[in-house]
Write a protein that holds these residues in place. Structure first.
Motif, PDB file in Angstrom:
ATOM      1  N   UNK A  75     -12.909 -38.778 -16.325  1.00  7.67           N
ATOM      2  CA  UNK A  75     -12.544 -37.807 -17.691  1.00  7.67           C
ATOM      3  C   UNK A  75     -13.878 -36.563 -17.449  1.00  7.67           C
ATOM      4  N   UNK A  76     -13.688 -35.387 -18.127  1.00  2.29           N
ATOM      5  CA  UNK A  76     -13.418 -34.271 -17.691  1.00  2.29           C
ATOM      6  C   UNK A  76     -15.503 -34.300 -18.646  1.00  2.29           C
ATOM      7  N   UNK A  77     -15.288 -35.398 -19.250  1.00  2.00           N
ATOM      8  CA  UNK A  77     -16.894 -35.392 -19.931  1.00  2.00           C
ATOM      9  C   UNK A  77     -18.046 -36.191 -18.641  1.00  2.00           C
ATOM     10  N   UNK A  78     -17.170 -36.918 -18.153  1.00  2.00           N
ATOM     11  CA  UNK A  78     -17.214 -37.889 -17.275  1.00  2.00           C
ATOM     12  C   UNK A  78     -17.504 -36.701 -16.181  1.00  2.00           C
ATOM     13  N   UNK A  79     -17.180 -36.209 -15.710  1.00  2.00           N
ATOM     14  CA  UNK A  79     -17.317 -35.101 -14.806  1.00  2.00           C
ATOM     15  C   UNK A  79     -18.413 -33.723 -14.826  1.00  2.00           C
ATOM     16  N   UNK A  80     -18.919 -33.648 -15.883  1.00  2.00           N
ATOM     17  CA  UNK A  80     -19.627 -33.447 -16.200  1.00  2.00           C
ATOM     18  C   UNK A  80     -20.832 -33.326 -16.554  1.00  2.00           C
ATOM     19  N   UNK A  81     -21.032 -35.338 -15.876  1.00  2.00           N
ATOM     20  CA  UNK A  81     -22.076 -35.007 -15.484  1.00  2.00           C
ATOM     21  C   UNK A  81     -22.963 -36.179 -14.169  1.00  2.00           C
ATOM     22  N   UNK A  82     -21.826 -35.845 -13.801  1.00  2.00           N
ATOM     23  CA  UNK A  82     -22.534 -36.353 -11.899  1.00  2.00           C
ATOM     24  C   UNK A  82     -22.851 -35.529 -11.686  1.00  2.00           C
ATOM     25  N   UNK A  83     -22.918 -35.379  -9.684  1.00  2.00           N
ATOM     26  CA  UNK A  83     -23.306 -34.273  -9.120  1.00  2.00           C
ATOM     27  C   UNK A  83     -24.522 -34.029  -9.316  1.00  2.00           C
ATOM     28  N   UNK A  84     -24.600 -32.671  -9.191  1.00  2.00           N
ATOM     29  CA  UNK A  84     -26.032 -32.019  -9.182  1.00  2.00           C
ATOM     30  C   UNK A  84     -25.878 -30.431 -10.461  1.00  2.00           C
ATOM     31  N   UNK A  85     -26.876 -31.030 -11.063  1.00  2.00           N
ATOM     32  CA  UNK A  85     -26.852 -28.947 -11.845  1.00  2.00           C
ATOM     33  C   UNK A  85     -26.734 -28.415 -11.341  1.00  2.00           C
ATOM     34  N   UNK A  86     -25.797 -26.864 -11.726  1.00  2.00           N
ATOM     35  CA  UNK A  86     -26.014 -25.806 -10.518  1.00  2.00           C
ATOM     36  C   UNK A  86     -25.621 -25.130 -11.913  1.00  2.00           C
ATOM     37  N   UNK A  87     -26.478 -23.647 -12.037  1.00  2.00           N
ATOM     38  CA  UNK A  87     -26.664 -22.640 -12.924  1.00  2.00           C
ATOM     39  C   UNK A  87     -25.753 -22.259 -13.036  1.00  2.00           C
ATOM     40  N   UNK A  88     -24.999 -21.203 -13.548  1.00  2.00           N
ATOM     41  CA  UNK A  88     -23.760 -20.659 -13.699  1.00  2.00           C
ATOM     42  C   UNK A  88     -23.573 -19.839 -13.040  1.00  2.00           C
ATOM     43  N   UNK A  89     -25.201 -18.469 -12.966  1.00  2.00           N
ATOM     44  CA  UNK A  89     -25.175 -17.463 -11.822  1.00  2.00           C
ATOM     45  C   UNK A  89     -25.111 -18.292 -10.169  1.00  2.00           C
ATOM     46  N   UNK A  90     -25.040 -19.139 -10.193  1.00  2.00           N
ATOM     47  CA  UNK A  90     -26.344 -20.004  -8.964  1.00  2.00           C
ATOM     48  C   UNK A  90     -24.549 -21.061  -8.467  1.00  2.00           C
ATOM     49  N   UNK A  91     -23.299 -21.180  -8.999  1.00  2.00           N
ATOM     50  CA  UNK A  91     -22.355 -21.020  -8.405  1.00  2.00           C
ATOM     51  C   UNK A  91     -21.601 -21.093  -7.665  1.00  2.00           C
ATOM     52  N   UNK A  92     -21.145 -22.143  -6.865  1.00  2.00           N
ATOM     53  CA  UNK A  92     -20.696 -21.605  -5.358  1.00  2.00           C
ATOM     54  C   UNK A  92     -18.894 -22.345  -5.642  1.00  2.00           C
ATOM     55  N   UNK A  93     -18.228 -21.424  -4.365  1.00  2.00           N
ATOM     56  CA  UNK A  93     -16.851 -22.264  -4.518  1.00  2.00           C
ATOM     57  C   UNK A  93     -16.633 -23.368  -4.007  1.00  2.00           C
ATOM     58  N   UNK A  94     -16.349 -24.622  -4.962  1.00  2.00           N
ATOM     59  CA  UNK A  94     -15.935 -25.850  -4.987  1.00  2.00           C
ATOM     60  C   UNK A  94     -16.582 -25.931  -6.233  1.00  2.00           C
ATOM     61  N   UNK A  95     -17.750 -25.881  -7.012  1.00  2.00           N
ATOM     62  CA  UNK A  95     -17.983 -26.559  -7.916  1.00  2.00           C
ATOM     63  C   UNK A  95     -17.779 -27.154  -8.942  1.00  2.00           C
ATOM     64  N   UNK A  96     -18.127 -28.339  -9.782  1.00  2.00           N
ATOM     65  CA  UNK A  96     -16.560 -28.894 -10.789  1.00  2.00           C
ATOM     66  C   UNK A  96     -17.451 -28.217 -12.010  1.00  2.00           C
ATOM     67  N   UNK A  97     -16.747 -26.858 -13.007  1.00  2.00           N
ATOM     68  CA  UNK A  97     -16.933 -26.557 -13.988  1.00  2.00           C
ATOM     69  C   UNK A  97     -15.920 -26.778 -15.010  1.00  2.00           C
ATOM     70  N   UNK A  98     -16.981 -26.849 -16.517  1.00  2.00           N
ATOM     71  CA  UNK A  98     -16.058 -27.797 -17.318  1.00  2.00           C
ATOM     72  C   UNK A  98     -16.802 -26.916 -18.722  1.00  2.00           C
ATOM     73  N   UNK A  99     -15.826 -27.134 -19.549  1.00  2.00           N
ATOM     74  CA  UNK A  99     -15.291 -25.785 -20.678  1.00  2.00           C
ATOM     75  C   UNK A  99     -15.620 -26.485 -22.102  1.00  2.00           C
ATOM     76  N   UNK A 100     -16.067 -25.794 -23.018  1.00  2.00           N
ATOM     77  CA  UNK A 100     -15.838 -26.267 -24.374  1.00  2.00           C
ATOM     78  C   UNK A 100     -18.061 -26.913 -24.823  1.00  2.00           C
TER      79      UNK A 100
END
Length: 357
Positions: free
Chosen positions: A291-316
């Motif tokens: 799920x998108x919610x679970x995907x938003x909780x995994x991995x390593x947090x990344x600030x919006x200004x530090x995003x790199x190609x391949x990062x997972x981005x969630x919305x709402x």
């Protein structure tokens, strides 16, 4: 002007996702036979209002889809817990039965000892002295009584150990049986919730497909737009690609550009938003949640200004939509019904967070 700005001034483009079978059933049966959602399509006005209604309904369906996927995952977890608890309960019942069998083996001997004691049996050394007629007879009687006392002690000790083991096994078996019943009750509750959400989703799908059918051919084409924005340089985005990297996951996902949006889809031929992200990362050996919610909780947090190609981005606020960052303010995502997998501006929907896997 971007496709999003043409179609939805001041609003975020809604997304969707749930079971492929649900979509097929809804489309085959038609809106008249599908379960209606709580929010019914209102009367349509201008073409732009019709498009906006589809966008709103699509986002609602995506929220319901992700909630349904979450309920399914929760049910899978609860069923696994139930299986584990029931297996443990079965083992504990076997242990209890074995302890009772051992206890039963000691019982006749313990009963005999208790009966002899009740009848006044004498086994002490004092009685050996009183009853002996000679020193040798005294030694023989004392030796026999010592042996009998030792046997009695062994039997009583064994009986006590067996009784303690049986009591402990009984407590454990009762606790594991309670755990199994609790796990079964929890699974049943989650299953009921899943059924409710699936019914709600069918209604949402019917609303979306009804709204889609009301659009003109020009509106449908405009909503679908182009799979690649003008000026998007695929080769530049994928520069520095290495096997197993997040960029490689993006590259895998980009091979699905043009695939249709399907609620619950997570295979080539049809994807929802989280299904596409999960599939893309699986191609490079990384297992992401469904799920998108679970995907938003995994991995390593990344600030919006530090995003790199391949990062997972969630919305709402509820993380009900997700995509893969493609650089230069773009994401790859499965957008919504009627819009194939595409590269689109990240600003088309409200940012929630970013994670690096």
């Amino acid at each position: 002007m971007t496709r999003a700005s043409r179609l939805r001034p001041g609003r975020a483009l809604g997304r969707s996702s749930v079971a492929v079978g649900l979509l097929g059933a809804a489309l085959a049966a038609g809106p008249a036979t599908a379960q209606p959602a709580t929010d019914q399509p209102a009367a349509l006005g201008t073409p732009s209002e019709a498009v906006q209604q589809l966008i709103d309904l699509s986002h609602q369906s995506e929220q319901t889809n992700q909630a349904t996927l979450g309920a399914q995952a929760d049910l899978d977890t609860k069923l696994a817990a139930r299986h584990t608890a029931e297996a443990a309960a079965a083992v504990d019942r076997q242990a209890l039965d074995a302890a009772k069998t051992t206890l039963a083996q000691y019982q006749p001997e313990i009963d005999a000892i208790a009966s002899a004691t009740y009848r006044g049996a004498r086994t002490g050394r004092l009685f050996a002295v009183v009853l002996s007629d000679s020193p040798q007879q005294l030694l023989d009687q004392m030796s026999a009584m010592d042996a009998l006392a030792a046997q009695t002690t062994v039997k009583v000790s064994g009986f006590k150990r067996a009784a303690d083991a049986a009591a402990a096994a009984d407590v454990t078996a009762r606790a594991s049986a309670d755990s199994a019943r609790t796990a079964a009750d929890q699974a049943a509750a989650v299953r009921a919730d899943l059924t409710r959400r699936q019914t709600e989703l069918q209604g949402r799908i019917a609303d979306v497909t009804t709204a889609w059918a009301r659009l003109s051919a020009a509106d449908k084409q405009s909503l679908a737009g182009s799979p690649l924005p003008a000026g998007f340089d695929r080769d530049a985005v994928l520069r520095g690609l290495t096997p197993g990297s997040p960029i490689a996951a993006l590259a895998a996902g980009m091979t699905r550009i043009g695939d249709p949006y399907v609620w619950g889809g997570n295979q080539p031929g049809g994807f929802d938003c989280s299904g596409l992200v999960q599939w893309a990362f699986k191609q490079v050996g990384k297992d992401l949640p469904r799920t998108s919610e679970a995907q938003s909780l995994g991995g390593t947090p990344v600030a919006r200004d530090d995003m790199q190609v391949g990062d997972v981005v969630t919305f709402y606020d509820d993380a009900s939509h997700v995509g893969i960052y493609a650089g230069n303010g773009m994401i790859l995502h499965a957008s919504t019904f009627g819009v194939p997998v595409a590269i689109a501006p990240i600003g088309n929907q409200p940012f929630h967070n970013a994670r690096r896997y």
